[in-house]
Design a protein around this motif. Sequence first.
Motif, PDB file in Angstrom:
ATOM      1  N   MET A  65      50.258  19.630 -10.069  1.00 38.61           N
ATOM      2  CA  MET A  65      49.056  19.067 -10.693  1.00 38.61           C
ATOM      3  C   MET A  65      47.849  19.979 -10.557  1.00 38.61           C
ATOM      4  N   GLY A  66      47.994  21.076  -9.819  1.00 38.18           N
ATOM      5  CA  GLY A  66      46.893  22.015  -9.651  1.00 38.18           C
ATOM      6  C   GLY A  66      45.843  21.571  -8.654  1.00 38.18           C
ATOM      7  N   LEU A  67      46.196  20.680  -7.719  1.00 32.48           N
ATOM      8  CA  LEU A  67      45.214  20.112  -6.801  1.00 32.48           C
ATOM      9  C   LEU A  67      45.030  20.918  -5.527  1.00 32.48           C
ATOM     10  N   LEU A  68      45.875  21.906  -5.275  1.00 34.53           N
ATOM     11  CA  LEU A  68      45.790  22.685  -4.037  1.00 34.53           C
ATOM     12  C   LEU A  68      44.957  23.945  -4.293  1.00 34.53           C
ATOM     13  N   GLY A  69      43.783  23.987  -3.682  1.00 27.18           N
ATOM     14  CA  GLY A  69      42.843  25.077  -3.961  1.00 27.18           C
ATOM     15  C   GLY A  69      42.325  25.014  -5.383  1.00 27.18           C
ATOM     16  N   MET A  70      42.164  23.798  -5.901  1.00 19.86           N
ATOM     17  CA  MET A  70      41.869  23.623  -7.322  1.00 19.86           C
ATOM     18  C   MET A  70      40.507  24.170  -7.725  1.00 19.86           C
ATOM     19  N   TYR A  85      36.962  18.750  -8.388  1.00 13.61           N
ATOM     20  CA  TYR A  85      37.568  18.697  -7.053  1.00 13.61           C
ATOM     21  C   TYR A  85      37.140  17.429  -6.328  1.00 13.61           C
ATOM     22  N   GLY A  86      35.858  17.105  -6.396  1.00  9.04           N
ATOM     23  CA  GLY A  86      35.368  15.900  -5.744  1.00  9.04           C
ATOM     24  C   GLY A  86      35.994  14.643  -6.306  1.00  9.04           C
ATOM     25  N   LEU A  87      36.096  14.551  -7.619  1.00  5.58           N
ATOM     26  CA  LEU A  87      36.694  13.364  -8.240  1.00  5.58           C
ATOM     27  C   LEU A  87      38.155  13.218  -7.839  1.00  5.58           C
TER      28      LEU A  87
END
Length: 395
Positions: A65-70, A85-87
């Motif tokens: 999902m691209g959430l790691l180090g996004m 990133y915050g959301l």
Amino acid sequence: MSLKPRAAAPAPTDLLGINHMLDDEEKAIRSTVRKWVEEKITPHAGQWFEDGVFPEDIIPELGEMGLLGMHLEGYDCAGMSATNYGLACLELEAGDSGLRSFVSVQGSLAMFPIWAYGSEEQKQRWLPEMAAGRAIGCFGLTEPDHGSDPGNMSTRAVKDGSDWVINGAKMWITNGPIADVAVVWASTEEGVRGFVVPTDTKGFTANEIKHKGSLRMSKTGELVFDNMRLPEDAVLPEVTGLKGPLSCLSEARFGILFGALGAGRSCFETALDYSKSRVQFGRPIGGFQLTQQKLTNMAMDLAKGELLAMHLGRLKDSDRGLAPEQVSFGKLNNVRVAIDAARTSRTILGGNGISHEYPIMRHSANLESVLTYEGTEEVHTLVIGQLLTGQNAFS
């Protein structure tokens, strides 16, 4: 002047219409993460918390999902905005603080220092693997005897020829027991330096901390360094001093000031739904004035906290940037709001509020850790106090 038509009533969980502040990409990211959390995390989080289990099989999905180090650019990172990133952090923590902690540590505490201060070789070696979730990172700063005072850390790195030899220990390290690489901060003759340490290095030990009453869905460890020998190129070359670890903490705190609101929102929504179906004295408890007062106060505080978070996100994404004191403001306020929401929601559910059938007690316990890590309530109070008065009250 013509009169405008009366605006439609806002949604109960969006009293201030914050949804209209989001662009299409932000709405899509929020929706995607929320749906994934509701499907993959929420049905199992209570049991994982009770069993003290972190579901490691979800890590590749977080990478997909691209959430790691996004919020980082290049090296297979998504390069999204700070607000995005915050959301994402808000939606992850609506599932469980341990889940958001994993993502925060991976991206803001382990990947960020390599991205910001590492050599090109270090970046190429670790960042693509970490972005995909194939390598897990942790951040070694807090020590058994030095939490809020990292400047007096005992872990020390000494040059021995071209090598570095590190001795010491770190405590309360999220992801420590499952990490493939640790960013370790140590005192040296030239000041505090950061080291990129593969966890299979001789002399490195990670011991899992168990019997926790909070963040039970998170892997927490103690790192021990016993004459751990590292090559010269293990050091982060682009930073010396406390600026390195403190800048990482600011990145993580930004995720927290959004994330904590997710836990608070989960509690509020649970209490709101419960108030409509729980009947006492012949009618739903949501029809009583004191219950409506509790729900109203929670809704107002959470909405103001979300406005604050969005404002700080927009600042961080702007050319102006975000000052550390503003991050402290956000973390201090929004964690307080979330804790109050958890405690108030528990009173609405009465005895049912302590059951893992509902998320409230789990969130409440987790938020006690969130209040402490990445800077305690007292630390952030004094950061703001120093800005207001010009006086350093830390020493």
